[in-house]
Enzyme design. Structure first.
Site, PDB file in Angstrom:
ATOM      1  N   GLY A  96       0.973  -1.332   0.385  1.00 22.84           N
ATOM      2  CA  GLY A  96       0.015  -0.415   0.317  1.00 22.84           C
ATOM      3  C   GLY A  96       1.059   1.199   0.420  1.00 22.84           C
ATOM      4  N   CYS A  97       2.019   1.520   0.265  1.00 28.85           N
ATOM      5  CA  CYS A  97       3.152   2.465   0.038  1.00 28.85           C
ATOM      6  C   CYS A  97       2.908   3.287  -0.874  1.00 28.85           C
ATOM      7  CB  CYS A  97       4.542   2.059   0.622  1.00 28.85           C
ATOM      8  SG  CYS A  97       4.863   1.401   1.085  1.00 28.85           S
ATOM      9  N   THR A  98       2.203   3.131  -2.431  1.00 29.43           N
ATOM     10  CA  THR A  98       2.723   3.934  -3.407  1.00 29.43           C
ATOM     11  C   THR A  98       0.549   4.334  -3.330  1.00 29.43           C
ATOM     12  OG1 THR A  98       3.971   2.185  -5.559  1.00 29.43           O
ATOM     13  CG2 THR A  98       1.744   3.877  -5.909  1.00 29.43           C
TER      14      THR A  98
ATOM     15  N   ALA B  39       1.067   7.453  -0.712  1.00 31.24           N
ATOM     16  CA  ALA B  39       2.197   8.083  -1.285  1.00 31.24           C
ATOM     17  C   ALA B  39       1.572   9.372  -2.383  1.00 31.24           C
ATOM     18  CB  ALA B  39       3.677   7.901  -2.157  1.00 31.24           C
TER      19      ALA B  39
END
Length: 159
Positions: A50-52, A55
């Site tokens: 879920g980092c993208t 961001a």
């Protein structure tokens, strides 16, 4: 905030103890990159994926945060080169900071996870006023909704 200087995607050294005003620092394990395999079992690690989307949610709400005088920084243990690739690909209007030596995460004793031989910061978000942590969101789930929680907290507490 600890006296930790980290390199940014805009080739500046940012000392986090010298930030003034309101700032949001969202820490994340790592963004994926074309041609780079994510560690085996990544999606099974709680909070890793879920980092993208996180961001991008800060990107999509950046104008509102800036209008309210809030700086935004993303921090991971990825190299500056990997972060620059992600920043360009995702068109991020704020800098990503590289904590490759874990100086920032160690100084604050942030929770880490290990995957594929990498030591990565677990997802959390700090809200600062000058160099003082006013709020910590941990754990952060779902990642793409974190910015909504941050904006709500700021609207109630920013004076």
């Amino acid at each position: 905030m600890p006296n930790a200087s980290l390199w940014s995607t805009d080739d500046q050294e940012i000392n986090l103890s010298c930030l003034f005003g309101w700032n949001v620092i969202f820490c994340y394990p790592m963004t994926g990159s074309p041609g780079f395999s994510i560690p085996e079992g990544w999606v099974q690690i709680p909070g890793a994926a879920g980092c993208t989307p996180q961001a991008c949610s800060y990107r999509d709400n950046y104008t509102e945060l800036k209008r309210n005088g809030v700086g935004v920084y993303g921090i991971s243990t990825q190299t500056s080169e990997a972060q620059k690739e992600a920043s360009n690909r995702l068109r991020l209007p704020y800098p990503l900071l590289s904590d490759t030596d874990n100086s920032f995460s160690s100084a604050l004793k942030l929770p880490l996870l290990e995957a594929g031989g990498l030591k990565l910061i677990k997802r959390l978000t700090l809200i600062l006023k000058d160099d003082v942590i006013k709020k910590c969101f941990y754990p952060v789930f779902p990642p793409d909704k974190n910015v909504v929680e941050v904006i709500a907290w700021l609207s109630e507490n920013q004076a």
